[in-house]
Design a protein around this motif. Structure first.
Motif, PDB file in Angstrom:
ATOM      1  N   ILE A 349     -54.739 -32.855  25.255  1.00 14.08           N
ATOM      2  CA  ILE A 349     -55.325 -32.196  24.099  1.00 14.08           C
ATOM      3  C   ILE A 349     -54.535 -32.443  22.816  1.00 14.08           C
ATOM      4  O   ILE A 349     -53.332 -32.672  22.848  1.00 14.08           O
ATOM      5  N   SER A 350     -55.236 -32.419  21.698  1.00 12.51           N
ATOM      6  CA  SER A 350     -54.560 -32.384  20.416  1.00 12.51           C
ATOM      7  C   SER A 350     -55.312 -31.409  19.521  1.00 12.51           C
ATOM      8  O   SER A 350     -56.534 -31.453  19.434  1.00 12.51           O
ATOM      9  N   PHE A 351     -54.564 -30.514  18.876  1.00 12.56           N
ATOM     10  CA  PHE A 351     -55.191 -29.594  17.929  1.00 12.56           C
ATOM     11  C   PHE A 351     -55.051 -30.209  16.543  1.00 12.56           C
ATOM     12  O   PHE A 351     -54.222 -29.788  15.750  1.00 12.56           O
ATOM     13  N   ALA A 352     -55.894 -31.187  16.295  1.00 11.54           N
ATOM     14  CA  ALA A 352     -55.723 -31.958  15.065  1.00 11.54           C
ATOM     15  C   ALA A 352     -55.965 -31.130  13.809  1.00 11.54           C
ATOM     16  O   ALA A 352     -55.418 -31.414  12.753  1.00 11.54           O
ATOM     17  N   ASN A 353     -56.802 -30.086  13.914  1.00  7.46           N
ATOM     18  CA  ASN A 353     -57.121 -29.296  12.717  1.00  7.46           C
ATOM     19  C   ASN A 353     -56.254 -28.061  12.570  1.00  7.46           C
ATOM     20  O   ASN A 353     -56.375 -27.338  11.593  1.00  7.46           O
ATOM     21  N   LEU A 354     -55.433 -27.799  13.580  1.00  9.81           N
ATOM     22  CA  LEU A 354     -54.730 -26.516  13.593  1.00  9.81           C
ATOM     23  C   LEU A 354     -53.733 -26.418  12.443  1.00  9.81           C
ATOM     24  O   LEU A 354     -52.834 -27.239  12.295  1.00  9.81           O
ATOM     25  N   LYS A 355     -53.907 -25.350  11.632  1.00 13.67           N
ATOM     26  CA  LYS A 355     -53.027 -25.128  10.490  1.00 13.67           C
ATOM     27  C   LYS A 355     -52.109 -23.938  10.724  1.00 13.67           C
ATOM     28  O   LYS A 355     -51.025 -23.861  10.180  1.00 13.67           O
ATOM     29  N   SER A 356     -52.623 -22.964  11.513  1.00 13.72           N
ATOM     30  CA  SER A 356     -51.861 -21.731  11.683  1.00 13.72           C
ATOM     31  C   SER A 356     -51.825 -21.336  13.161  1.00 13.72           C
ATOM     32  O   SER A 356     -52.862 -21.213  13.798  1.00 13.72           O
ATOM     33  N   LEU A 357     -50.619 -21.178  13.680  1.00 12.96           N
ATOM     34  CA  LEU A 357     -50.445 -20.824  15.088  1.00 12.96           C
ATOM     35  C   LEU A 357     -49.627 -19.541  15.191  1.00 12.96           C
ATOM     36  O   LEU A 357     -48.566 -19.427  14.573  1.00 12.96           O
ATOM     37  N   THR A 358     -50.146 -18.588  15.967  1.00 11.06           N
ATOM     38  CA  THR A 358     -49.424 -17.338  16.197  1.00 11.06           C
ATOM     39  C   THR A 358     -49.244 -17.190  17.698  1.00 11.06           C
ATOM     40  O   THR A 358     -50.213 -17.228  18.445  1.00 11.06           O
ATOM     41  N   LEU A 359     -47.995 -17.042  18.111  1.00 16.05           N
ATOM     42  CA  LEU A 359     -47.714 -17.015  19.544  1.00 16.05           C
ATOM     43  C   LEU A 359     -46.904 -15.794  19.929  1.00 16.05           C
ATOM     44  O   LEU A 359     -45.987 -15.400  19.219  1.00 16.05           O
ATOM     45  N   SER A 360     -47.247 -15.240  21.066  1.00 14.02           N
ATOM     46  CA  SER A 360     -46.414 -14.202  21.637  1.00 14.02           C
ATOM     47  C   SER A 360     -45.485 -14.877  22.646  1.00 14.02           C
ATOM     48  O   SER A 360     -45.938 -15.590  23.523  1.00 14.02           O
ATOM     49  N   VAL A 361     -44.194 -14.646  22.493  1.00 23.60           N
ATOM     50  CA  VAL A 361     -43.220 -15.422  23.241  1.00 23.60           C
ATOM     51  C   VAL A 361     -42.197 -14.506  23.907  1.00 23.60           C
ATOM     52  O   VAL A 361     -41.606 -13.655  23.256  1.00 23.60           O
ATOM     53  N   GLY A 362     -42.031 -14.695  25.219  1.00 26.15           N
ATOM     54  CA  GLY A 362     -40.967 -13.995  25.926  1.00 26.15           C
ATOM     55  C   GLY A 362     -39.751 -14.894  26.001  1.00 26.15           C
ATOM     56  O   GLY A 362     -39.711 -15.963  25.389  1.00 26.15           O
ATOM     57  N   MET A 363     -38.768 -14.501  26.789  1.00 24.61           N
ATOM     58  CA  MET A 363     -37.527 -15.272  26.809  1.00 24.61           C
ATOM     59  C   MET A 363     -37.455 -16.206  28.017  1.00 24.61           C
ATOM     60  O   MET A 363     -36.420 -16.758  28.330  1.00 24.61           O
ATOM     61  N   ASP A 364     -38.567 -16.330  28.713  1.00 24.67           N
ATOM     62  CA  ASP A 364     -38.598 -17.229  29.849  1.00 24.67           C
ATOM     63  C   ASP A 364     -38.615 -18.672  29.361  1.00 24.67           C
ATOM     64  O   ASP A 364     -39.133 -18.975  28.275  1.00 24.67           O
ATOM     65  N   ASP A 365     -38.073 -19.559  30.156  1.00 22.74           N
ATOM     66  CA  ASP A 365     -38.029 -20.960  29.764  1.00 22.74           C
ATOM     67  C   ASP A 365     -39.434 -21.528  29.553  1.00 22.74           C
ATOM     68  O   ASP A 365     -39.662 -22.376  28.701  1.00 22.74           O
ATOM     69  N   ARG A 366     -40.379 -21.027  30.338  1.00 23.88           N
ATOM     70  CA  ARG A 366     -41.743 -21.521  30.210  1.00 23.88           C
ATOM     71  C   ARG A 366     -42.341 -21.196  28.840  1.00 23.88           C
ATOM     72  O   ARG A 366     -43.146 -21.939  28.298  1.00 23.88           O
ATOM     73  N   HIS A 367     -41.924 -20.057  28.293  1.00 21.32           N
ATOM     74  CA  HIS A 367     -42.382 -19.724  26.945  1.00 21.32           C
ATOM     75  C   HIS A 367     -41.890 -20.751  25.941  1.00 21.32           C
ATOM     76  O   HIS A 367     -42.626 -21.182  25.055  1.00 21.32           O
ATOM     77  N   LEU A 368     -40.634 -21.109  26.089  1.00 19.45           N
ATOM     78  CA  LEU A 368     -40.076 -22.099  25.170  1.00 19.45           C
ATOM     79  C   LEU A 368     -40.795 -23.435  25.310  1.00 19.45           C
ATOM     80  O   LEU A 368     -41.194 -24.051  24.310  1.00 19.45           O
TER      81      LEU A 368
END
Lengths: 485, 167
Positions: A349-368
């Motif tokens: 996948i590519s989010f070619a149009n994406l301008k704004s990303l909001t993420l909820s992130v924990g401290m797990d390596d998978r989040h990173l």
């Protein structure tokens, strides 16, 4: 009975007492223009307006010309259960609503009607009221119903030409019977809370046959024995399916189901915003979402023991469908959804149009890993918001490498619930080091942080690639939740 | 440099205001867009009321505060104080209006005339809160309203929906 015709129905002239300084003792309220009086009264419950109608002749006229009704069994009387039995209260409320509707001049439309009431199996009262307001050209209908039997959408409401906005909330899950054919003729905005649908075909057809429907919200709804929830509409612009969060407070044992055993189909060429909150559906089919601009996904796992392959499949299907979006807000309730990011080859996948990303992130390596992968997928990203959630720690170490959006496009970074632990600082370091045209990084402390002054210098001393980046710090006044971002 | 406009009150007082402050008013914004606002913009609003309107508009405008990173500590505290100030200011604003209802009604009419939806809604909510839960006699006293019902009419109203007057 009072003879309404004898009362003075004349609309007062628009008066402004412009230059006068407040020495006069006249009745300024009653001489306000009607639209302002109606605006003021629109904030009142109907019972307050009825009470106020005994103030003077003019006020009586205001009440009789009021186009909004707001009738709520919970607020007509203070502490009624102390005076009467429950059944008496229901009877008294029925009498009250009947009286209100009867006392209205038939020539005056009821443009907004809000009702909070009970509905019994052997009783057609609510339907009668809806019939009356449908004939009085209601535009906005807001029904809160505590229903002891299935509720039917009456045909006179569905064919009502004036109705633009309809909100139907049940106190606990209630079967909603849809018509066998046809949909709302003019309706633009539809909101269902805790409705239970029994027939996949009927709902599909109902949405398809509401040609002006632009906003659809289905919250805590049950799709009983559905194989597929099919939302196909050429008019729909905003769609929200919300089966998470609120359900935990619900008493209904079925309500947690969501789309557990059901596929979700969205085929809406004019859809601009799509919100999906709750347990994942069985599968996803998105068709023709070329107008999509704004997406919010909060995904829970369908099963108690999440399966990595299932989760990967579901997330990939969603990403495939929404790849066009400019704004994406994403959080996941199960880490298994993020396993796939550890092997980014799963994604084409590519989010070619994406301008704004909001993420909820924990401290797990998978989040990173998922954060870095999403940055890699989004070459044109300009704004990044990260909300830190509490969870067990892995120690993050981010290798400095070129990520296109950091080199060319990312201008604004906002970090929320920041406490200043090593992982958060590492991410801050990484973004400052690699964000070559970064203009702004704002740090929003976790509420009640006890040592912001101690953390601040650690951030400010990191090397910055962008000479113009501005670091700002904010202390929230109240708790910040992810959904508010 | 911010673009300034001169507003002229109905009693010929001139107010110099920044464009972005006064553009909250749809009425004035339209005048500016139509090019009708070359010199002074004449308004059918008294200077006393206009001053209040502008007080509100400036407070609304005053929201985005940005910090320089080398002065974080001082500014952050300042910003927090300013947030508190806004709430305090709104409360004070409401209290003043409740105390002087002539100003309240002048402002209501002005917000309507100038097409300031946020101020209009704020004031309508304020008045609604003053009316909610009150008996007719209390409302009459509060707003100086004359009871112009005949005794017969009043009797009829009580008979018709006297139940509404029981708390």
């Amino acid at each position: 009975m009072l003879d309404h015709a004898r009362l003075n129905p004349k609309v007062p002239k628009l008066t402004t007492s412009g230059g006068k300084d407040g020495t006069e003792n006249g009745d300024r309220f009653s001489s306000l223009p009607d639209p302002i009086i109606h605006h003021i009264f629109s904030y009142l419950e109907t019972i307050d307006i009825i009470r106020a109608s005994a103030v003077s002749r003019k006020w009586r006229y205001f009440w009789l010309s009021m186009p909004y009704l707001n009738l709520d069994i919970n607020t007509v009387w203070s502490d009624p259960l102390n005076k009467w039995s429950f059944r008496t209260i229901v009877d008294k409320f029925r009498e009250y609503v009947n009286w209100v509707l009867m006392s209205r001049d038939g020539s005056i439309d009821i443009t907004k009607f809000r009702l909070f009431c009970y509905n019994y199996a052997d009783d057609n009262t609510v339907y009668r009221w809806i019939n009356i307001v449908a004939r009085r050209n209601v535009q906005e209908l807001d029904l809160n119903i505590i229903s002891y039997s299935a509720f039917e959408l009456p045909t006179y409401l569905i064919s009502c030409d004036s109705l633009m906005t309809f909100k139907l909330c049940f106190d606990s899950s209630c079967v909603l019977k849809l018509p066998n054919s046809g949909g709302f003729s003019r309706l633009k905005s539809l909101d269902f809370l805790r409705a239970e649908f029994l027939d996949y075909k009927l709902l599909q057809n109902f949405i398809l046959s509401s040609p002006h429907l632009e906003d659809l919200v289905m919250e805590a709804c049950i799709f009983r024995d559905f194989d597929m929830l099919d939302i196909s509409s050429s008019s729909l612009k905003n769609l929200t399916i919300h089966n998470g969060g609120v359900l935990e407070d619900s008493h209904d044992e079925h309500s947690g189901d969501g789309l557990h055993n059901c596929e979700l189909m969205v085929a809406c060429p004019n859809l601009v915003s799509f919100n999906f909150i709750g347990p994942s559906a069985l599968d996803y089919f998105f068709e023709d979402l070329s107008s999509l601009h704004n997406v919010y996904i909060h995904l829970e796992s369908r099963s108690e023991i999440p399966d990595y392959e299932e989760c990967t499949y579901e997330l990939c299907k969603i990403f495939d469908g929404i790849y066009n979006t400019e704004v994406l807000k994403l959080s996941v309730g199960s880490l298994e959804f993020l396993d796939c990011f550890v092997h980014p080859e799963c994604f084409s996948i590519s989010f070619a149009n994406l301008k704004s990303l909001t993420l909820s992130v924990g401290m797990d390596d998978r989040h990173l890993q998922s954060l870095i992968a999403l940055l890699n997928f989004s070459p044109n990203l300009e704004a990044l918001k990260i909300y830190f959630e509490w969870c067990d720690h892995d120690d993050w170490e981010i290798l400095d490498k070129d990520i296109p959006c950091l080199t060319y496009n990312l201008k604004i970074v906002e970090l929320f619930e920041f406490e200043g632990n090593e992982n958060e600082l590492e991410l801050g370091r990484f973004l400052l080091k690699n964000g070559q045209i970064l203009q702004k990084m704002s740090i929003n402390w976790v509420r009640g942080h006890n040592d912001p002054e101690g953390v601040m210098p650690k951030l400010t001393k990191f090397p910055r690639s962008s000479t113009t980046v501005e670091l700002t710090f904010f202390e929230p006044e109240s708790d910040v939740h992810f959904y508010q971002l | 440099m911010a673009i300034m406009y001169a507003l002229k009150s109905s009693d010929n007082e001139i107010f110099e205001v920044e464009q972005k402050v006064i553009e909250q008013s749809e009425t004035i914004k339209k005048m500016i867009e139509d090019g009708a606002a070359t010199g002074e913009i004449p308004l059918q609003v008294s200077s006393k009321t206009l001053a209040k309107v502008l007080e509100w508009c400036k407070q609304r405008q005053h929201k985005t505060v940005e910090n320089e990173n080398d002065d974080n500590k001082g500014k952050r505290k300042k910003e927090r104080d300013e947030d508190d100030d806004i709430k305090e200011w709104e409360n004070k604003f409401s209290d003043e209006l409740k105390a002087d209802k002539d100003v309240l009604f002048d402002l209501l009419l002005a917000s309507n005339y100038l097409d300031l939806p946020a101020l209009l809604s704020f004031l309508c909510q304020l008045v609604a809160d003053m009316v909610a839960g009150k008996m007719p006699e209390e409302i009459r006293r509060m707003f100086n309203i004359e009871n112009d019902f005949t005794p017969e009419e009043e009797k009829a109203i009580t008979a018709e929906h006297g139940w509404a007057f029981q708390p």
